[in-house]
Design a protein around this motif. Structure first.
Motif, PDB file in Angstrom:
ATOM      1  N   LYS A 194       1.046  -0.790  -0.337  1.00  0.00           N
ATOM      2  CA  LYS A 194       0.602   0.083  -0.101  1.00  0.00           C
ATOM      3  C   LYS A 194       1.062   1.290  -0.209  1.00  0.00           C
ATOM      4  N   PHE A 195       1.844   1.394   1.048  1.00  0.00           N
ATOM      5  CA  PHE A 195       2.330   2.486   0.934  1.00  0.00           C
ATOM      6  C   PHE A 195       3.327   3.072  -0.500  1.00  0.00           C
ATOM      7  N   LEU A 196       4.150   1.659  -1.121  1.00  0.00           N
ATOM      8  CA  LEU A 196       4.387   1.736  -2.442  1.00  0.00           C
ATOM      9  C   LEU A 196       3.648   2.152  -3.606  1.00  0.00           C
ATOM     10  N   GLU A 197       2.529   1.899  -3.077  1.00  0.00           N
ATOM     11  CA  GLU A 197       1.288   1.684  -4.489  1.00  0.00           C
ATOM     12  C   GLU A 197       0.911   3.227  -4.150  1.00  0.00           C
ATOM     13  N   TYR A 198       1.209   4.011  -3.100  1.00  0.00           N
ATOM     14  CA  TYR A 198       0.506   6.235  -2.828  1.00  0.00           C
ATOM     15  C   TYR A 198       2.098   6.216  -2.817  1.00  0.00           C
ATOM     16  N   ALA A 199       3.461   5.564  -3.374  1.00  0.00           N
ATOM     17  CA  ALA A 199       4.896   6.456  -3.624  1.00  0.00           C
ATOM     18  C   ALA A 199       4.575   5.960  -4.559  1.00  0.00           C
ATOM     19  N   GLN A 200       4.311   5.423  -5.278  1.00  0.00           N
ATOM     20  CA  GLN A 200       4.124   4.595  -6.502  1.00  0.00           C
ATOM     21  C   GLN A 200       3.488   5.825  -7.353  1.00  0.00           C
ATOM     22  N   ILE A 201       2.350   6.351  -7.325  1.00  0.00           N
ATOM     23  CA  ILE A 201       1.113   7.595  -7.348  1.00  0.00           C
ATOM     24  C   ILE A 201       1.429   8.591  -7.359  1.00  0.00           C
ATOM     25  N   THR A 202       2.838   9.308  -6.164  1.00  0.00           N
ATOM     26  CA  THR A 202       3.591   9.981  -6.095  1.00  0.00           C
ATOM     27  C   THR A 202       4.111  10.832  -7.249  1.00  0.00           C
ATOM     28  N   GLY A 203       5.000   9.554  -6.995  1.00  0.00           N
ATOM     29  CA  GLY A 203       6.070   9.697  -8.127  1.00  0.00           C
ATOM     30  C   GLY A 203       5.661  10.399  -9.638  1.00  0.00           C
ATOM     31  N   PHE A 204       4.102   9.389  -9.722  1.00  0.00           N
ATOM     32  CA  PHE A 204       3.814   9.420 -10.839  1.00  0.00           C
ATOM     33  C   PHE A 204       2.901  11.830 -11.232  1.00  0.00           C
ATOM     34  N   PHE A 205       2.927  12.052 -10.328  1.00  0.00           N
ATOM     35  CA  PHE A 205       2.698  13.063 -10.417  1.00  0.00           C
ATOM     36  C   PHE A 205       3.691  14.064 -10.241  1.00  0.00           C
ATOM     37  N   ILE A 206       5.148  13.271  -9.509  1.00  0.00           N
ATOM     38  CA  ILE A 206       5.927  14.527  -9.701  1.00  0.00           C
ATOM     39  C   ILE A 206       6.575  14.450 -11.365  1.00  0.00           C
ATOM     40  N   LEU A 207       6.273  13.656 -11.774  1.00  0.00           N
ATOM     41  CA  LEU A 207       6.916  13.099 -12.983  1.00  0.00           C
ATOM     42  C   LEU A 207       6.271  14.437 -14.253  1.00  0.00           C
ATOM     43  N   ILE A 208       4.751  14.098 -13.835  1.00  0.00           N
ATOM     44  CA  ILE A 208       4.291  15.011 -14.664  1.00  0.00           C
ATOM     45  C   ILE A 208       4.458  16.590 -14.490  1.00  0.00           C
ATOM     46  N   ALA A 209       4.913  17.012 -13.152  1.00  0.00           N
ATOM     47  CA  ALA A 209       4.884  18.114 -12.857  1.00  0.00           C
ATOM     48  C   ALA A 209       6.544  18.813 -13.416  1.00  0.00           C
ATOM     49  N   LEU A 210       7.173  17.816 -13.624  1.00  0.00           N
ATOM     50  CA  LEU A 210       8.774  17.614 -14.353  1.00  0.00           C
ATOM     51  C   LEU A 210       8.336  18.117 -15.737  1.00  0.00           C
ATOM     52  N   LEU A 211       7.808  16.945 -16.148  1.00  0.00           N
ATOM     53  CA  LEU A 211       7.917  17.370 -17.933  1.00  0.00           C
ATOM     54  C   LEU A 211       6.917  18.451 -18.440  1.00  0.00           C
ATOM     55  N   LEU A 212       5.662  19.008 -17.466  1.00  0.00           N
ATOM     56  CA  LEU A 212       5.835  19.842 -17.980  1.00  0.00           C
ATOM     57  C   LEU A 212       6.219  21.326 -17.926  1.00  0.00           C
ATOM     58  N   PHE A 213       7.177  20.973 -16.351  1.00  0.00           N
ATOM     59  CA  PHE A 213       8.048  22.475 -16.411  1.00  0.00           C
ATOM     60  C   PHE A 213       8.665  22.385 -17.480  1.00  0.00           C
ATOM     61  N   ALA A 214       9.547  21.506 -17.413  1.00  0.00           N
ATOM     62  CA  ALA A 214      10.216  21.267 -18.957  1.00  0.00           C
ATOM     63  C   ALA A 214      10.080  21.902 -20.403  1.00  0.00           C
ATOM     64  N   ASN A 215       8.910  20.904 -20.836  1.00  0.00           N
ATOM     65  CA  ASN A 215       8.460  21.274 -21.879  1.00  0.00           C
ATOM     66  C   ASN A 215       7.710  22.591 -21.896  1.00  0.00           C
ATOM     67  N   GLY A 216       7.386  22.855 -21.066  1.00  0.00           N
ATOM     68  CA  GLY A 216       6.488  24.786 -20.572  1.00  0.00           C
ATOM     69  C   GLY A 216       8.265  25.574 -21.065  1.00  0.00           C
ATOM     70  N   ASN A 217       9.299  25.155 -20.596  1.00  0.00           N
ATOM     71  CA  ASN A 217      10.983  26.416 -20.885  1.00  0.00           C
ATOM     72  C   ASN A 217      10.751  26.379 -22.266  1.00  0.00           C
ATOM     73  N   ASP A 218      10.212  24.772 -22.969  1.00  0.00           N
ATOM     74  CA  ASP A 218      11.031  25.146 -24.522  1.00  0.00           C
ATOM     75  C   ASP A 218       9.721  25.800 -24.806  1.00  0.00           C
ATOM     76  N   VAL A 219       8.216  25.757 -25.097  1.00  0.00           N
ATOM     77  CA  VAL A 219       7.307  26.718 -25.266  1.00  0.00           C
ATOM     78  C   VAL A 219       7.575  27.790 -24.982  1.00  0.00           C
ATOM     79  N   TYR A 220       8.156  28.580 -23.924  1.00  0.00           N
ATOM     80  CA  TYR A 220       8.566  29.928 -23.592  1.00  0.00           C
ATOM     81  C   TYR A 220       9.565  30.704 -24.337  1.00  0.00           C
ATOM     82  N   LYS A 221      10.422  29.607 -24.492  1.00  0.00           N
ATOM     83  CA  LYS A 221      12.213  30.021 -25.160  1.00  0.00           C
ATOM     84  C   LYS A 221      11.386  30.462 -26.927  1.00  0.00           C
ATOM     85  N   TRP A 222      10.372  29.820 -27.222  1.00  0.00           N
ATOM     86  CA  TRP A 222      10.561  29.584 -29.302  1.00  0.00           C
ATOM     87  C   TRP A 222       9.445  30.288 -28.485  1.00  0.00           C
ATOM     88  N   LEU A 223       8.199  31.136 -27.745  1.00  0.00           N
ATOM     89  CA  LEU A 223       7.337  32.397 -28.162  1.00  0.00           C
ATOM     90  C   LEU A 223       8.395  33.859 -28.051  1.00  0.00           C
TER      91      LEU A 223
END
Length: 449
Positions: A418-447
């Motif tokens: 159960k702990f590993l399941e919650y940790a996996q979900i938390t990590g998934f949202f962290i990765l999504i946030a990092l992905l959005l930030f990194a690609n958002g930086n690309d969009v900002y630089k392009w614009l």
């Protein structure tokens, strides 16, 4: 073919190679330890896959979402979040039934393969192509600082000689800007005096704002005419290819960096010049445009500059045996430099977080013409990045699983499913946030940049 298409093809080819080999790093030890692997996928097969084929107990396939890839190992809490399987009694072929040390090897397999792959590529490049660079020691009269903003930020100027960066002797001219970005202090020689300086904490941000001038440290070369265009205002002024400027408007000049300020001060006028041609000095008149241009193409190849003593090109050829330590050292240095860069990213004062990039930034690393050495060098660098990023102790990444396994091996207590399941979900949202930030930086630089 469009440069964008060429970069895109290289990006997906490189990514595919790296993902397949990374997942193979998990697959092989899992199979060796008799752990069942249910899926082996390049890219993610959310809802459906582009291709799949089951061989034995494993389904091999290609997904449609190119954000990575995965192997689904039985009895492991991963991206699939297969709660039903985890609710059953552990089977002997499942990941959770294996000893902690075996599970650790399985989880470390991906990043290990990524690093080994990078080293192998560097070994191959060293053996096949050797290494050629402009020797920092061979510069006749120091460097040319082509951008005053970056030069002023560092406190360096044209004519300076770089001696060391972070206590390490500067060997190659081409690496100076790169070393300064990740460095903290350096030593230069100016007019025979040694001067110690510190790299400003926000230098990464400064160079980011002036990215077109990132290679702002160049060799000082003479102002040599390579071609006279037919539409040049000086087409009939008597110049010939190979002429070397030695004086403009009465001011002696030896290098390009000395010519441009004089042109700026005399734009829109006609001035007296002296050029050297076949060892003879010839007086001519030159028309300077309102844009401070002569309308002439200039240039001296590195080989010609070497022959004339302005710089020294060093070439190192490696035997296969010699290429092994050379490739290893290159891999270790690339990794340590990347770690230095990551440390700066986590320091807000550096402004380095603005340089975090996503897929566009990675794709932009590839050359816009097909060049196999450049392709493989870039692939090796990205492989190092993947190795480092995957070993970060973030749940949902290999490093997160490794962190929990080390905890289990030290304490003797296994985290609950159960702990590993919650940790996996938390990590998934962290990765999504990092992905959005990194690609958002690309969009900002392009614009906006």
């Amino acid at each position: 073919m469009s440069p964008i298409i060429i970069k895109t093809i290289q990006f997906f080819l490189s990514l595919s190679i790296l993902i397949v080999l990374h997942e193979l790093g998990h697959f092989i030890p899992a199979k060796y330890f008799k752990t069942r692997v249910e899926k082996f996928y390049l890219f993610f097969d959310v809802k459906f896959s582009l291709f799949k084929k089951k061989i034995g107990e494993t389904e091999y396939g290609i997904g449609w979402l190119p954000l990575g890839g995965y192997v689904k190992i039985s009895g492991m809490i991963d991206e699939s979040m297969d709660k039903e399987a985890m609710a059953e009694e552990p089977k002997e072929w499942e990941f959770r039934s294996k000893p902690a040390w075996q599970r650790l090897i399985i989880m470390l397999g991906g990043v290990t393969v990524n690093f080994i792959l990078a080293v192998a590529i560097f070994i191959g490049l060293a053996f096949a192509y050797g290494e050629q660079y402009i020797s920092n020691d061979g510069l006749k009269d120091g460097v040319w600082v082509t951008d005053s903003t970056l030069g002023d930020a560092l406190g360096v100027q044209t004519g300076d000689k770089f001696l060391d960066i972070d206590g390490k002797k500067v060997e190659k001219l081409q690496t100076i800007p790169y070393e300064l970005v990740y460095g903290e202090k350096f030593t230069i020689e100016r007019n025979g005096n040694k001067i110690n300086k510190e790299v400003p904490v926000d230098f990464i941000e400064t160079i980011s704002d002036n990215r077109d001038q990132a290679q702002f440290i160049k060799p000082r070369l003479p102002f040599v005419i390579s071609q006279i265009p037919e539409d040049s205002q000086n087409e009939a002024s008597g110049f010939e290819p190979g002429d070397v400027f030695t004086s403009i408007s009465g001011t002696p000049v030896a290098y390009q960096d000395q010519v441009f300020p004089i042109l700026e001060a005399n734009k829109g006028t006609t001035v007296n010049v002296i050029v050297k041609r076949n060892g003879e000095e010839i007086p001519l008149k030159a028309n300077i445009s309102e844009e401070a241009k002569l309308g002439l193409l200039i240039g001296l190849s590195s080989a010609e500059a070497d022959e004339q003593g302005y710089l020294k090109i060093k070439t190192t050829d490696y035997s296969f045996v010699e290429s092994i330590p050379a490739g290893w050292n290159k891999g270790v240095k690339t990794l340590t430099d990347y770690i230095k860069g990551m440390k700066k990213i986590f320091n807000p004062d550096t402004g380095a977080y603005k340089e975090v990039g996503g897929f566009a930034a990675i794709g932009g690393m590839f050359p816009d013409t097909w060049n196999w050495p450049a392709f493989w060098a870039t692939t090796a660098f990205i492989s190092i990045i993947l190795a480092f990023m995957n070993i970060l102790p973030i749940p949902a990444l290999d490093g997160g699983h490794v962190m929990f396994l080390l905890y289990e091996m030290v304490t003797g207590r296994k985290p609950s499913d159960k702990f590993l399941e919650y940790a996996q979900i938390t990590g998934f949202f962290i990765l999504i946030a990092l992905l959005l930030f990194a690609n958002g930086n690309d969009v900002y630089k392009w614009l906006f940049k």
